[in-house]
Design an enzyme around this catalytic site. Structure first.
Site, mmCIF file in Angstrom:
data_model
loop_
_atom_site.group_PDB
_atom_site.id
_atom_site.type_symbol
_atom_site.label_atom_id
_atom_site.label_comp_id
_atom_site.label_asym_id
_atom_site.label_seq_id
_atom_site.Cartn_x
_atom_site.Cartn_y
_atom_site.Cartn_z
ATOM 1 N N HIS A 232 9.642 4.757 -0.927
ATOM 2 C CA HIS A 232 8.510 5.535 -1.431
ATOM 3 C C HIS A 232 7.249 5.253 -0.613
ATOM 4 C CE1 HIS A 232 7.595 1.934 -4.158
ATOM 5 N NE2 HIS A 232 6.432 2.161 -3.575
ATOM 6 N N GLU B 123 8.312 8.632 -5.430
ATOM 7 C CA GLU B 123 9.630 8.023 -5.525
ATOM 8 C C GLU B 123 10.691 8.956 -4.919
ATOM 9 O OE1 GLU B 123 9.685 5.044 -6.286
ATOM 10 O OE2 GLU B 123 8.695 4.516 -8.177
ATOM 11 N N ASN C 143 12.596 1.353 -1.818
ATOM 12 C CA ASN C 143 13.395 2.568 -1.944
ATOM 13 C C ASN C 143 12.857 3.699 -1.071
ATOM 14 O OD1 ASN C 143 11.088 3.319 -3.313
ATOM 15 N ND2 ASN C 143 12.074 3.618 -5.303
ATOM 16 N N ASP D 39 -3.295 6.125 -4.857
ATOM 17 C CA ASP D 39 -2.813 6.265 -6.225
ATOM 18 C C ASP D 39 -3.574 5.364 -7.186
ATOM 19 O OD1 ASP D 39 -1.668 3.797 -5.328
ATOM 20 O OD2 ASP D 39 0.128 4.872 -4.722
#
Length: 279
Positions: free
Chosen positions: A138, A143, A136, A67
């Protein structure tokens, strides 16, 4: 899914560097998928040491990062291009033209993803994708609620992800959007190496490894991949119900690996010219 549990973060990085170096030695023109953030920094330091000792070369290696922040130029201090230069590329013999990130400064973000997917395909696909995992769940910047079939695209980040990333660069305004490989893109990699260290990752690790496959835990999609190795320290593994079994499997597989090598080596050697019949 192979789950290996080590005492601390340093041992996790040592094992990760060993596996990556095995692949690079076996396939000098391998395509590596790279991650940023805290998790891979020690890994990259170890790979730099392998290179400095003359044990591996990155001269023919291609890399694709997971990313990059949306709209951020490669020279921006928060960019992942700068991160990779600082923590890896500037210290090894890799050709800069062989290092790719989904950079979007001045570009239509909806066109960046398809272009990046085409570049990965043209390279022959990613041999080994290195991943961290967010608190979380990801992977990349996928996400919770991301499609498990998603491809490289623009994503809005959660506040928790933005705050976690700020810990690396506290004095810099952190972007709130990024271009990220999709979960489907990640799952196309031939092999995957997932790192997690620290107690703050333990719940995400448990959901990813032992929970149901769900878009609410993006990393859980890795359960459906054929070749995944998960490297954990004691803290990150602390909530796993099957810890004892993972350790048992690890102890029993050492003899086979010593004799026949890791799947990184075996998988690369199987082709139509090899006689696979038993002696």
């Amino acid at each position: 899914m192979e789950v290996l549990i080590f005492e601390n973060e340093a041992e996790v990085a040592d094992q990760g560097a060993l596996l990556v170096s095995e692949l690079v030695k076996k396939k000098p023109d391998a395509v590596l998928g790279l991650a940023t953030g805290k998790s891979p920094i020690l890994l990259y330091q170890n790979l730099i040491e392998y290179y400095k000792r003359g044990q591996i070369s990155f001269k023919q290696i291609q890399t694709f990062n997971l990313d990059e922040y949306y709209g951020v130029p490669r020279t921006h201090p928060a960019s992942y291009r700068q991160f990779m230069q600082t923590y890896l590329f500037d210290h090894i013999d890799i050709e800069v033209d062989n290092t790719y990130l989904p950079e979007s400064a001045g570009s239509n973000p909806r066109l960046v993803g398809p272009k990046y997917e085409a570049q990965i395909k043209a390279s022959g696909g990613i041999d080994l994708q290195i991943l961290g995992i967010g608190r979380n769940g990801h992977i990349g910047f996928n996400e919770p609620s991301s499609s498990l079939a998603s491809r490289t695209r623009i994503k809005t980040l959660t506040e928790s992800t933005i705050n976690d990333n700020r810990l690396l660069q506290e004095d810099i305004e952190m972007p709130d959007m990024a271009i990220t490989m999709g979960i489907g893109t990640i799952m196309d990699a031939h092999r995957i190496l997932l790192f997690a260290t620290g107690e703050n990752k333990s719940k995400a690790v448990k959901a990813a490894l032992e929970g149901p496959i769900s878009a609410m835990s993006p990393a859980s999609a890795l359960q459906a991949h054929e070749y995944v190795t998960v490297l954990l320290d004691e803290a990150a593994a602390s909530e796993l119900e099957l810890q004892a079994y993972y350790r048992w499997v690890h102890s029993k597989s050492k003899g086979i690996k010593a004799k026949y090598g890791n799947f990184y080596e075996i998988d690369l050697t199987i082709d139509s010219t090899i006689d696979l019949t038993e002696d």
